[in-house]
Design an enzyme around this catalytic site. Structure first.
Site, PDB file in Angstrom:
ATOM      1  N   ARG A  21       0.847  -1.194   0.000  1.00 52.72           N
ATOM      2  CA  ARG A  21       0.000   0.000   0.000  1.00 52.72           C
ATOM      3  C   ARG A  21       0.885   1.247   0.000  1.00 52.72           C
ATOM      4  O   ARG A  21       1.820   1.350   0.780  1.00 52.72           O
ATOM      5  CB  ARG A  21      -0.920   0.006   1.221  1.00 52.72           C
ATOM      6  CG  ARG A  21      -1.844  -1.203   1.243  1.00 52.72           C
ATOM      7  CD  ARG A  21      -2.796  -1.207   2.420  1.00 52.72           C
ATOM      8  NE  ARG A  21      -3.611  -2.421   2.427  1.00 52.72           N
ATOM      9  CZ  ARG A  21      -4.560  -2.690   3.317  1.00 52.72           C
ATOM     10  NH1 ARG A  21      -4.809  -1.825   4.287  1.00 52.72           N
ATOM     11  NH2 ARG A  21      -5.240  -3.821   3.237  1.00 52.72           N
ATOM     12  N   ARG A  28       1.645   1.341  10.265  1.00 52.27           N
ATOM     13  CA  ARG A  28       1.198   1.784   8.944  1.00 52.27           C
ATOM     14  C   ARG A  28       2.401   1.746   8.008  1.00 52.27           C
ATOM     15  O   ARG A  28       3.237   2.659   8.013  1.00 52.27           O
ATOM     16  CB  ARG A  28       0.605   3.195   9.018  1.00 52.27           C
ATOM     17  CG  ARG A  28      -0.140   3.618   7.746  1.00 52.27           C
ATOM     18  CD  ARG A  28      -0.567   5.071   7.846  1.00 52.27           C
ATOM     19  NE  ARG A  28      -1.561   5.288   8.878  1.00 52.27           N
ATOM     20  CZ  ARG A  28      -2.879   5.237   8.682  1.00 52.27           C
ATOM     21  NH1 ARG A  28      -3.342   4.957   7.479  1.00 52.27           N
ATOM     22  NH2 ARG A  28      -3.719   5.469   9.667  1.00 52.27           N
ATOM     23  N   GLU A  68      -7.188   0.227  14.868  1.00 51.92           N
ATOM     24  CA  GLU A  68      -7.688  -0.853  14.017  1.00 51.92           C
ATOM     25  C   GLU A  68      -6.661  -1.970  13.859  1.00 51.92           C
ATOM     26  O   GLU A  68      -5.506  -1.734  13.540  1.00 51.92           O
ATOM     27  CB  GLU A  68      -8.048  -0.318  12.630  1.00 51.92           C
ATOM     28  CG  GLU A  68      -8.554  -1.406  11.684  1.00 51.92           C
ATOM     29  CD  GLU A  68      -8.576  -0.965  10.231  1.00 51.92           C
ATOM     30  OE1 GLU A  68      -8.600  -1.854   9.353  1.00 51.92           O
ATOM     31  OE2 GLU A  68      -8.539   0.254   9.974  1.00 51.92           O
ATOM     32  N   SER A  90     -10.631  -5.917  10.150  1.00 53.27           N
ATOM     33  CA  SER A  90     -11.927  -5.415   9.695  1.00 53.27           C
ATOM     34  C   SER A  90     -12.613  -6.505   8.901  1.00 53.27           C
ATOM     35  O   SER A  90     -11.978  -7.456   8.441  1.00 53.27           O
ATOM     36  CB  SER A  90     -11.762  -4.153   8.840  1.00 53.27           C
ATOM     37  OG  SER A  90     -11.091  -4.467   7.635  1.00 53.27           O
ATOM     38  N   ARG A  95       1.097  -5.335  12.072  1.00 57.04           N
ATOM     39  CA  ARG A  95       0.337  -4.562  13.059  1.00 57.04           C
ATOM     40  C   ARG A  95       0.024  -5.410  14.288  1.00 57.04           C
ATOM     41  O   ARG A  95       0.018  -4.911  15.422  1.00 57.04           O
ATOM     42  CB  ARG A  95      -0.944  -4.042  12.407  1.00 57.04           C
ATOM     43  CG  ARG A  95      -1.696  -3.040  13.239  1.00 57.04           C
ATOM     44  CD  ARG A  95      -2.815  -2.397  12.460  1.00 57.04           C
ATOM     45  NE  ARG A  95      -2.331  -1.429  11.487  1.00 57.04           N
ATOM     46  CZ  ARG A  95      -3.024  -0.362  11.075  1.00 57.04           C
ATOM     47  NH1 ARG A  95      -4.239  -0.148  11.554  1.00 57.04           N
ATOM     48  NH2 ARG A  95      -2.524   0.466  10.191  1.00 57.04           N
TER      49      ARG A  95
END
Length: 433
Positions: A258, A273, A345, A348, A386
């Site tokens: 990403r 991140r 987070e 999800s 993460r």
């Protein structure tokens, strides 16, 4: 793509969805107009083809005196058919261009608002307290010899890292735990490609307004996936699935990439991140009427996994303005990060209804044997980097060691804690005689 029948029957519902997302309402009228234009183009082409067929039959039956005029009419009709078919292709392209710009219709139950308006549904586990100065995961990881950000940046640039020693073993342990639990729940494990064609990326809704987030290999016209959801969805594109026994479920492993465009200044320290990480992703193909129940199942499996890791967390219902393009509803699980004193987070899960499957032409047979558009859902079981960050922070101890959750110990040689300078241990199967 959204269902055009829904658009025709209830355009105000689609307009309300666009408003809730903060998206362009005028696209609804543009799509309605394009739909009308396409249907008119199809009708004109069909009518002309029928007339051409009649003219061809008339040529065969014409007398010698009639034949020149009939042939001339047939020739003129052939030209008109070609023009009409070209107009139909243009109308198809114009319809698709607008159709792909409208995100999925937001479910009625989704809370209004944007990124800061997610509604907490429940909190699980006690937030830990410490009688020593809390360290963040980078300080802990460096002390353990588990994370090397400096050399990651040297080799690849910012937001890259090395997992070393116990950090690398933690990655493998989390992957093994996630995959083994997924298989036990009935998922088929898949090692998914990290490079996909544009059709797969567009079909899952990751191009368009999200293309700044995506890495593209221009020379080969391929994309690096940000999640194995893309490859897993594309795996059955153009197929008719057997779903009579229930959803078809996959647990996909892949590296994910990403750009994190627009996130500068957010979580620049550490591995929360980053531009690259590995992930185990759950993906389900289901009948549309089964998606609400399947969505809750995916959420439950995510919760069970975090409970096995002994992590405190909360479940939140994501607001309409923060939903991804393909999602009609999304739940996040936010785990506690002691160094930040907040929930962040970690996983999800999204219900995409028929949105992706319609783009990718994925169907199933209903009880009457007719083909219908399938539905898709996805859920992160474990985003490795993460999760490692959260584990190190939550389970840190005063002496610099890190408690290892019981569920992870079989994959780490049975050790109960990670300690600075420790001898590495990993499970070794017995040699066969």
């Amino acid at each position: 793509m959204i269902d055009l029948r829904l658009l025709r029957d209830n355009p105000d519902l689609v307009r309300a969805s666009q408003r809730a997302r903060g998206a362009d309402e005028s696209l609804v009228d543009a799509l309605l107009a394009a739909d009308v234009a396409r249907r008119e183009a199809v009708k004109r082409a069909d009518d002309l083809r029928a007339e051409q067929k009649s003219a061809s039959q008339a040529v065969k039956k014409a007398t010698p005196e009639e034949r020149p005029a009939v042939l001339e009419r047939a020739k003129a009709l052939a030209a008109e058919v070609r023009e009409a078919e070209e107009a139909q292709r243009a109308a198809d392209a114009a319809l698709r261009a607008v159709h792909t710009r409208i995100p999925n219709v937001v479910a009625d139950e989704v809370p209004p608002g944007g990124e800061d308006d997610a509604v907490p549904l429940r909190t699980v586990g006690e937030v830990p307290t410490y009688d020593f100065a809390v360290r963040d995961h980078i300080e802990i990881g460096e002390t353990l010899g588990a994370i090397d950000m400096e050399r990651g940046a040297k080799v690849s640039g910012s937001r890259f890292y090395f997992l070393t020693g116990p950090g690398a073993l933690l990655e493998f342990a989390l992957a093994q735990l996630a995959i083994s639990r997924a298989v036990a729940a009935g998922f088929t494990p898949v090692i998914a490609p990290a490079l996909v064609r544009p059709e797969a990326m567009e079909g899952t809704g990751f191009l368009g307004e999200h293309d700044e987030e995506v890495y593209r290999i221009e020379r080969d016209d391929l994309y690096l996936v940000g999640t194995s959801e893309v490859a897993l969805a594309g795996m059955h594109s153009g197929e008719v699935l057997e779903l009579s026994a229930g959803p078809k479920r996959y647990a996909g492993w892949s590296s994910c990439f990403r750009r994190e465009a627009g996130s500068y200044g957010k979580d620049t320290r550490g591995i929360i991140r980053v531009h690259w990480f590995d992930k185990v992703e759950m993906f389900s193909f289901a009948r549309p009427e089964d998606t609400a129940a399947e969505h809750l199942r995916l959420l439950a499996w995510e919760e069970e996994f975090l409970q096995a890791l002994e992590l405190p967390y909360r479940v939140v219902d994501i607001a309409a303005g923060d939903l991804g393009t393909s999602a009609t509803r999304k739940y996040d699980i936010e785990a506690w990060f002691p160094s930040q004193g907040t929930y962040r987070e970690l996983t999800s899960t999204s219900d995409c209804t028929t949105f992706q499957a319609r783009r990718l032409n994925i169907r199933y047979r209903d009880d009457d044997g007719k083909t219908q558009i399938a539905a898709t859902l996805n859920g992160t079981l474990c985003a490795i980097a993460r999760t490692i960050a959260c584990l190190l922070e939550v389970h840190q101890q005063a002496d610099g060691s890190v408690h290892v959750p019981v569920a992870l110990r079989p994959w780490l040689g049975g050790v109960e804690s990670l300690t600075p300078g420790m001898s590495l241990a990993a499970p070794v199967p017995p040699l066969s005689a």
